[in-house]
Design a protein around this motif. Structure first.
Motif, PDB file in Angstrom:
ATOM      1  N   PHE A  15      79.650  17.005 -55.525  1.00  0.00           N
ATOM      2  CA  PHE A  15      79.348  15.999 -54.506  1.00  0.00           C
ATOM      3  C   PHE A  15      78.291  15.021 -55.006  1.00  0.00           C
ATOM      4  CE2 PHE A  15      76.981  14.387 -50.860  1.00  0.00           C
ATOM      5  CZ  PHE A  15      78.013  13.748 -50.192  1.00  0.00           C
ATOM      6  N   LYS A  60      80.118   8.780 -52.965  1.00  0.00           N
ATOM      7  CA  LYS A  60      79.416   8.969 -51.701  1.00  0.00           C
ATOM      8  C   LYS A  60      78.114   9.744 -51.912  1.00  0.00           C
ATOM      9  CE  LYS A  60      78.926   8.631 -47.325  1.00  0.00           C
ATOM     10  NZ  LYS A  60      78.661   7.321 -46.752  1.00  0.00           N
ATOM     11  N   TYR A  84      77.566  16.423 -45.557  1.00  0.00           N
ATOM     12  CA  TYR A  84      78.697  16.198 -46.450  1.00  0.00           C
ATOM     13  C   TYR A  84      78.709  17.163 -47.625  1.00  0.00           C
ATOM     14  CZ  TYR A  84      80.022  11.877 -44.086  1.00  0.00           C
ATOM     15  OH  TYR A  84      80.447  10.949 -43.175  1.00  0.00           O
ATOM     16  N   SER A  85      77.535  17.510 -48.148  1.00  0.00           N
ATOM     17  CA  SER A  85      77.511  18.387 -49.321  1.00  0.00           C
ATOM     18  C   SER A  85      77.831  19.831 -48.976  1.00  0.00           C
ATOM     19  CB  SER A  85      76.166  18.304 -50.026  1.00  0.00           C
ATOM     20  OG  SER A  85      75.152  18.843 -49.209  1.00  0.00           O
ATOM     21  N   LYS A 127      79.828  20.577 -46.410  1.00  0.00           N
ATOM     22  CA  LYS A 127      81.064  20.475 -45.636  1.00  0.00           C
ATOM     23  C   LYS A 127      80.856  20.863 -44.169  1.00  0.00           C
ATOM     24  CE  LYS A 127      84.070  21.000 -49.572  1.00  0.00           C
ATOM     25  NZ  LYS A 127      83.681  19.785 -50.121  1.00  0.00           N
ATOM     26  N   ASN A 177      80.511  18.731 -41.872  1.00  0.00           N
ATOM     27  CA  ASN A 177      81.297  17.797 -41.083  1.00  0.00           C
ATOM     28  C   ASN A 177      82.718  18.298 -40.825  1.00  0.00           C
ATOM     29  OD1 ASN A 177      81.863  17.488 -43.821  1.00  0.00           O
ATOM     30  ND2 ASN A 177      82.544  15.391 -43.544  1.00  0.00           N
ATOM     31  N   TRP A 220      82.694  11.375 -37.860  1.00  0.00           N
ATOM     32  CA  TRP A 220      81.717  11.294 -38.931  1.00  0.00           C
ATOM     33  C   TRP A 220      81.760   9.976 -39.685  1.00  0.00           C
ATOM     34  CZ3 TRP A 220      77.842  14.706 -39.405  1.00  0.00           C
ATOM     35  CH2 TRP A 220      77.954  15.905 -38.731  1.00  0.00           C
ATOM     36  N   ASP A 262      78.627   7.392 -39.743  1.00  0.00           N
ATOM     37  CA  ASP A 262      78.064   6.970 -41.020  1.00  0.00           C
ATOM     38  C   ASP A 262      78.112   5.455 -41.150  1.00  0.00           C
ATOM     39  OD1 ASP A 262      76.873   7.342 -43.472  1.00  0.00           O
ATOM     40  OD2 ASP A 262      78.693   8.014 -44.481  1.00  0.00           O
ATOM     41  N   ARG A 265      87.718  11.786 -46.623  1.00  0.00           N
ATOM     42  CA  ARG A 265      86.488  12.542 -46.835  1.00  0.00           C
ATOM     43  C   ARG A 265      86.741  13.735 -47.744  1.00  0.00           C
ATOM     44  NH1 ARG A 265      83.135   9.534 -47.087  1.00  0.00           N
ATOM     45  NH2 ARG A 265      82.612   8.375 -45.285  1.00  0.00           N
ATOM     46  N   GLY A 290      84.546  13.187 -51.761  1.00  0.00           N
ATOM     47  CA  GLY A 290      83.445  14.007 -52.242  1.00  0.00           C
ATOM     48  C   GLY A 290      83.758  14.701 -53.548  1.00  0.00           C
TER      49      GLY A 290
END
Length: 174
Positions: free
Chosen positions: A26, A31, A75-76, A78, A80, A88, A92, A163, A167
């Protein structure tokens, strides 16, 4: 002296720390790099504003630092993907749009109105943060537009726009 657990006492602490940091995949994605840059620039801008005579503007970089740090974590890890009720990408997008506009305004004010060097540095870092946030909302907008053009907004899918692959890969061509 007779502590049996002393040699292994650092292992659980290292595992907890590594679970909080973003994964290498990630962090090397587009991103991930943008979010890390947003976190770093917001923090540096916060420190510069806190040390300057323009300390009234310290709230904006602090809030953007916390919001970018939360989304970096979400996000890193997961996070979301576990909460599908939130939009999301739209959250963002709105965060990036508001951050770029507000950073631009306070950067102009701090560079033009205040004469101390820390206010000028905060303004310069604010301008750089404006560019990074604007680039991020431009890329998010392109992803959302492509997702809606493909018919993703019709309700037949609950997938977020790109998404899952954004990542992990950096080979997207826009």
């Amino acid at each position: 002296m007779g502590d049996i657990e002393a040699p292994n006492s650092n292992r659980p602490r290292q595992n907890v720390l590594l679970s909080v940091l973003p994964s290498k995949e990630f962090a090397s994605s587009r991103k991930g790099m943008l979010l890390i840059a947003e976190v770093a620039l917001s923090f540096v801008s916060f420190v510069c504003f806190a040390a300057s005579t323009a300390a009234a503007f310290v709230t904006v970089p602090l809030l953007e630092f916390l919001a970018a740090l939360f989304l970096l974590f979400a996000y890193s890890t997961k996070f979301n993907e576990r909460f599908k009720g939130f939009l999301w990408p739209l959250m963002d997008f709105m965060r990036c749009v508001s951050a770029s506009i507000i950073f631009f305004i306070i950067s102009i004010i701090s560079v033009s109105k205040y004469v101390d060097s820390s206010s000028k540095a905060a303004g310069i870092f604010g301008f750089i943060a404006t560019i990074v946030f604007a680039l991020d909302f431009y890329l998010i907008f392109n992803e959302l537009a492509a997702f809606l053009k493909q018919g993703g907004g019709g309700g037949e899918s609950n997938e977020e726009p790109s998404r899952h692959h954004d990542g992990l890969s950096d080979s997207d061509s826009d």
